[in-house]
Design a protein around this motif. Structure first.
Motif: not given
Ligand code: SAM
Length: 333
Positions: A162-167, A183-191
């Motif tokens: 999980k990649i957490n971004m504070v916007v 998230s399109l190409e990598h199996p990451y969970h972008i939060r």
């Protein structure tokens, strides 16, 4: 692994089976939204619970039914002895999951030990994909190091990462599309995490809150966001997926979409206090009584009583941004 019956049940019938442990208030970077503008007052080393003390508290929590623990901070990977501590923690019978939240700077070099120690899941905080901006936000020229850590963790089989971004408006909000694209190409969970006005005293930063609804609109150009039904093990994120994407998108909206009714968390702060709600200053000392000779039964009683004081909800909104006295680095975000 056995399973212990959950005994930490609050007044609103929430079952508190998740303990987040801030193992240090120290951090090797200085994110503008996390560290107060006037610098951070560090705890004295003797006021931070020892690993022995943390293990004893964790053991009591697990006996009361906690089955999920997250190590956070400060930056957990800066604490000396962390790699030896992890396997001792994960060995507690009854735990189903031990996870780690890190800024990723020391991830690559400690990854083998983290994996061998039994960490099940990793969340990484990353707020920009541009070297200079990353440096501006964190005060540290570390983007490449973090990206290398993420890649390596992925190679080692961590999934999902999980990649957490504070916007923050005017700081990194123009990068939401780039993060979503990952998230399109990598199996990451972008939060995408809504900025919370905790500890940071600068009114300038406090005004930079961006609601999740706006981020949804911004990234909508990439394709259709398909909602993912909630799973019992889900955290507070509202989950989505772009059609055909390898990864996922999550929105964590503490201010515009309270997830309080579903909150199953307790926190152990880096000063050894039990904190039932991230966004309320109420805390109860655990390590003090422990050092004064409290038995495991006495400490379990503190857990049970504190669970009963968990507020139903916090009262922060984008307009009501009362600051809390504690710092995120001590509470553990
Ligand atoms: N050092 C670790 C890290 O960087 O992930 C763990 C500690 S950090 C306090 C944990 C999480 O809290 C991070 O994902 C961070 O982005 C989040 N956080 C800290 N301050 C915040 C704030 N004011 N609003 C929203 N999220 C915040």
């Amino acid at each position: 692994m056995g399973t212990n019956q959950i005994q930490l049940i609050d007044q609103y019938d929430r079952h508190l089976n998740y303990l987040r442990i801030s193992i240090t208030d120290r951090c090797n970077i200085r994110c503008i939204y996390c560290m107060p503008g006037n610098g951070i007052s560090k705890l004295r080393h003797e006021d931070i619970p020892t690993y022995e003390e943390i293990l004893r508290i964790a053991g009591i929590a697990v006996n009361l039914g906690v089955d999920k623990i997250r190590l956070t901070g400060g930056e957990p990977l800066v604490r000396k002895g962390i790699c030896e501590f992890i396997p001792r923690l994960t060995a507690l019978a009854g735990l189903k999951e031990v996870s780690l939240t890190t800024n990723g700077i020391f991830l690559r070099e400690k990854l083998e030990n983290i994996k061998a120690g039994g960490i099940n899941r990793i969340n990484i905080s990353l707020d920009s994909l541009h070297r200079n901006k990353y440096k501006k936000i964190t005060g540290y020229d570390g983007l490449e190091t973090v990206l290398a850590g993420i890649k390596e963790a992925s190679k080692m089989g961590y999934h999902p990462i999980k990649i957490n971004m504070v916007v923050m408006e005017g700081v990194n909000d123009e990068e939401t599309l780039d993060f979503a694209r990952l998230s399109l190409e990598h199996p990451y969970h972008i939060r995408f995490i809504e900025y919370m006005p905790v500890s940071v005293t600068s009114p300038d930063i406090a005004l930079r809150h961006v609601p999740s609804s706006l981020i949804k609109q911004q990234i909508g150009n990439l394709g259709k966001l398909v909602p993912i039904p909630r799973d019992i093990l889900d955290g507070p994120a509202e989950r989505f997926k772009f059609e055909g994407a390898a990864g996922e998108i999550g929105f964590i909206s503490p201010l515009t979409h309270h997830f309080c009714p579903l909150c199953n968390r307790l926190r152990l702060t880096s000063s050894g206090y039990l904190r039932p709600c991230l966004l309320s200053d109420q805390e109860v000392d655990l390590v003090g009584p422990m050092r004064n000779g409290a038995s495991d039964e006495d400490l379990a009683e503190i857990f049970l009583k504190t669970a009963l004081t968990k507020p139903y909800a916090h009262h922060l909104t984008p307009k009501n941004t009362t600051h809390l006295s504690a710092e995120m680095s001590s509470i553990g975000g």
